[in-house]
Design a protein around this motif. Sequence first.
Motif, mmCIF file in Angstrom:
data_model
loop_
_atom_site.group_PDB
_atom_site.id
_atom_site.type_symbol
_atom_site.label_atom_id
_atom_site.label_comp_id
_atom_site.label_asym_id
_atom_site.label_seq_id
_atom_site.Cartn_x
_atom_site.Cartn_y
_atom_site.Cartn_z
ATOM 1 N N ILE A 187 6.896 1.451 -8.636
ATOM 2 C CA ILE A 187 7.990 1.988 -7.948
ATOM 3 C C ILE A 187 8.362 3.440 -8.276
ATOM 4 O O ILE A 187 8.039 4.000 -9.461
ATOM 5 C CB ILE A 187 9.450 1.099 -8.186
ATOM 6 C CG1 ILE A 187 10.434 1.765 -7.314
ATOM 7 C CG2 ILE A 187 9.710 1.158 -9.856
ATOM 8 C CD1 ILE A 187 11.711 0.719 -7.275
ATOM 9 N N ARG A 189 12.596 8.704 -5.030
ATOM 10 C CA ARG A 189 12.660 9.210 -3.673
ATOM 11 C C ARG A 189 13.841 10.286 -3.308
ATOM 12 O O ARG A 189 13.665 11.142 -2.758
ATOM 13 C CB ARG A 189 13.166 8.028 -2.701
ATOM 14 C CG ARG A 189 12.177 6.717 -2.706
ATOM 15 C CD ARG A 189 11.340 7.145 -1.464
ATOM 16 N NE ARG A 189 11.878 7.537 -0.218
ATOM 17 C CZ ARG A 189 12.143 7.113 0.787
ATOM 18 N NH1 ARG A 189 11.942 5.535 0.574
ATOM 19 N NH2 ARG A 189 12.959 7.265 1.968
ATOM 20 N N ASP A 223 16.873 10.049 -8.440
ATOM 21 C CA ASP A 223 15.848 9.609 -9.007
ATOM 22 C C ASP A 223 15.085 10.528 -9.796
ATOM 23 O O ASP A 223 14.540 10.269 -11.013
ATOM 24 C CB ASP A 223 15.095 9.028 -7.880
ATOM 25 C CG ASP A 223 15.458 7.726 -6.996
ATOM 26 O OD1 ASP A 223 16.757 7.116 -7.786
ATOM 27 O OD2 ASP A 223 15.007 7.580 -5.828
ATOM 28 N N TYR A 277 13.465 6.534 -17.699
ATOM 29 C CA TYR A 277 13.505 5.150 -17.889
ATOM 30 C C TYR A 277 12.383 4.515 -18.640
ATOM 31 O O TYR A 277 11.334 5.400 -18.850
ATOM 32 C CB TYR A 277 12.988 4.469 -16.289
ATOM 33 C CG TYR A 277 13.960 4.755 -15.597
ATOM 34 C CD1 TYR A 277 15.304 4.491 -15.654
ATOM 35 C CD2 TYR A 277 13.649 5.023 -14.064
ATOM 36 C CE1 TYR A 277 16.507 4.538 -14.734
ATOM 37 C CE2 TYR A 277 14.861 4.985 -13.252
ATOM 38 C CZ TYR A 277 16.117 4.777 -13.421
ATOM 39 O OH TYR A 277 16.943 4.846 -12.394
ATOM 40 N N ALA A 333 8.101 -2.243 -10.687
ATOM 41 C CA ALA A 333 9.456 -2.728 -10.004
ATOM 42 C C ALA A 333 10.202 -3.468 -11.090
ATOM 43 O O ALA A 333 11.495 -3.493 -11.289
ATOM 44 C CB ALA A 333 8.934 -3.647 -8.807
ATOM 45 N N LEU A 378 12.694 -2.262 -13.676
ATOM 46 C CA LEU A 378 14.066 -1.792 -13.148
ATOM 47 C C LEU A 378 14.675 -2.977 -12.370
ATOM 48 O O LEU A 378 16.088 -2.908 -12.537
ATOM 49 C CB LEU A 378 14.034 -0.760 -12.195
ATOM 50 C CG LEU A 378 13.307 0.855 -12.316
ATOM 51 C CD1 LEU A 378 13.182 1.655 -11.325
ATOM 52 C CD2 LEU A 378 13.935 1.214 -13.610
ATOM 53 N N LEU A 379 14.015 -3.926 -11.998
ATOM 54 C CA LEU A 379 14.662 -5.122 -11.224
ATOM 55 C C LEU A 379 14.499 -6.384 -11.868
ATOM 56 O O LEU A 379 13.880 -7.393 -11.491
ATOM 57 C CB LEU A 379 13.978 -5.142 -9.867
ATOM 58 C CG LEU A 379 14.170 -3.889 -8.945
ATOM 59 C CD1 LEU A 379 13.383 -4.006 -7.766
ATOM 60 C CD2 LEU A 379 15.690 -3.749 -8.911
ATOM 61 N N ILE A 402 18.204 1.017 -16.371
ATOM 62 C CA ILE A 402 18.721 1.827 -15.452
ATOM 63 C C ILE A 402 20.265 2.434 -15.945
ATOM 64 O O ILE A 402 20.325 3.651 -16.415
ATOM 65 C CB ILE A 402 19.008 1.257 -14.178
ATOM 66 C CG1 ILE A 402 17.856 0.797 -13.468
ATOM 67 C CG2 ILE A 402 19.852 2.146 -13.273
ATOM 68 C CD1 ILE A 402 17.982 -0.177 -12.312
ATOM 69 N N LEU A 417 21.988 1.797 -8.097
ATOM 70 C CA LEU A 417 20.898 2.018 -8.061
ATOM 71 C C LEU A 417 19.977 0.931 -8.148
ATOM 72 O O LEU A 417 19.073 0.784 -7.344
ATOM 73 C CB LEU A 417 20.446 3.018 -9.149
ATOM 74 C CG LEU A 417 21.016 4.315 -9.419
ATOM 75 C CD1 LEU A 417 20.999 5.069 -10.876
ATOM 76 C CD2 LEU A 417 20.111 4.990 -8.418
ATOM 77 N N THR A 475 19.718 -0.482 -4.554
ATOM 78 C CA THR A 475 19.126 0.521 -3.787
ATOM 79 C C THR A 475 17.292 0.206 -3.984
ATOM 80 O O THR A 475 16.454 0.153 -3.124
ATOM 81 C CB THR A 475 19.238 1.928 -4.002
ATOM 82 O OG1 THR A 475 20.655 2.155 -3.656
ATOM 83 C CG2 THR A 475 18.307 2.931 -3.432
ATOM 84 N N TYR A 476 17.007 0.172 -5.432
ATOM 85 C CA TYR A 476 15.695 -0.195 -5.883
ATOM 86 C C TYR A 476 15.534 -1.337 -5.229
ATOM 87 O O TYR A 476 14.103 -1.693 -4.692
ATOM 88 C CB TYR A 476 15.345 0.012 -7.210
ATOM 89 C CG TYR A 476 15.734 1.217 -7.998
ATOM 90 C CD1 TYR A 476 15.643 2.522 -6.970
ATOM 91 C CD2 TYR A 476 16.206 1.400 -9.089
ATOM 92 C CE1 TYR A 476 15.794 3.697 -7.790
ATOM 93 C CE2 TYR A 476 16.415 2.810 -9.687
ATOM 94 C CZ TYR A 476 16.289 3.760 -9.002
ATOM 95 O OH TYR A 476 16.502 4.992 -9.526
ATOM 96 N N ARG A 483 14.350 -1.186 -1.473
ATOM 97 C CA ARG A 483 13.114 -0.705 -1.486
ATOM 98 C C ARG A 483 11.993 -1.488 -1.562
ATOM 99 O O ARG A 483 10.918 -1.356 -0.775
ATOM 100 C CB ARG A 483 12.877 0.568 -2.247
ATOM 101 C CG ARG A 483 13.671 1.893 -1.964
ATOM 102 C CD ARG A 483 13.564 2.902 -2.867
ATOM 103 N NE ARG A 483 14.792 3.998 -3.082
ATOM 104 C CZ ARG A 483 14.844 4.953 -4.150
ATOM 105 N NH1 ARG A 483 13.872 4.759 -4.972
ATOM 106 N NH2 ARG A 483 15.794 5.801 -3.866
#
Length: 341
Positions: A174, A177, A181, A188, A197, A200-201, A209, A247, A250-251, A254
């Motif tokens: 990831i 953008r 960011d 990070y 990914a 962050l997720l 984050i 964020l 948002t991520y 995406r």
Amino acid sequence: MPNPSDSDHTIAFPILIGDIGGTNARFAILTDAYAEPKEFPVLATADFETIDLAIQTGVLDKTSLQPRSAILAVAGPIKDNEIDLTNCDWVIKPEALIRELGFEDVIVINDFEAQALAAASLGQEHLEKVGGGEVRPASSRVVVGPGTGLGVAGLVHARHTWFPVPGEGGHVDIGPRTPRDLELFPLYDTIGGRVSAEQLLCGRGLMNIYRAVCKAGKIKESATSPAEVTAAWSAGSDPAAVEAIELFVTYLGRVAGDLALIFMARGGVYLAGGIVQKIIPALNQPRFREAFEDKAPHNEILENIPTFVITHPLAALHGLAAYARTPVRFGVSTKGSRWKA
């Protein structure tokens, strides 16, 4: 012990079903094809040295039922006779489960394969729609679940059968953008020099984050866990926590949009796990769907793909139960992942 072929759809009842994650293990017993699963208290994996001990103590010692079969969904790749979990110290040894605990048949599948089964079998009462789009019947679906890690699975429909497609999609790259960011990505934590990914997720990703937002703004960190970040976001008491959640969604939008394009998931994208259930109000804000749909030149395709939060508290067990009741309905491959006494 040789594995049966994929054409062997017979699974003997009673069946122990288990969802083994990095943090928690959830078990239930299905006595027959028509019964509701008998659920047992959620177990913390850290409280038990082995899965064998967890099953014996947390399940078998609490019931007179002796399961003949076991279907286990595990967070980790399935290979050989010893299965290491990605975010847990347990090693699953199906032959030992048969020998020590009396099972006749053990099937092990990927945990997000079970979530995909849930996406094919859950009713609308367990799904909360986020944004527009409509489900196209018998079309591919995707499940994305931020939890201890980031789980991803596809679900493909063919020949009147749902085929779950497990994988390691949570480890895709990831990148930045927006100008914000570009400020944050150098801050990070990376894995092998890259931002995946999953960095962050997931729970630790949310903290990744949050720490970067605090560092960029020279703000003292006040939250020390994902739960504290979500609580501070909910209360509006910590601007860094508020931005971290914004964020995060948002991520997530995406990545979910990317996966929807990969699978052409006109049947919908399904968000699973406890984190997304806690931040539904943030997902309902425009930024999630805007990020999901912002895929030029294919924005229109994404606009017509619906997204849902799975709200069932034990969705993976629900998916496993659906498979256990009618295995022929699902194209679950058991080659190399099924052991019989």
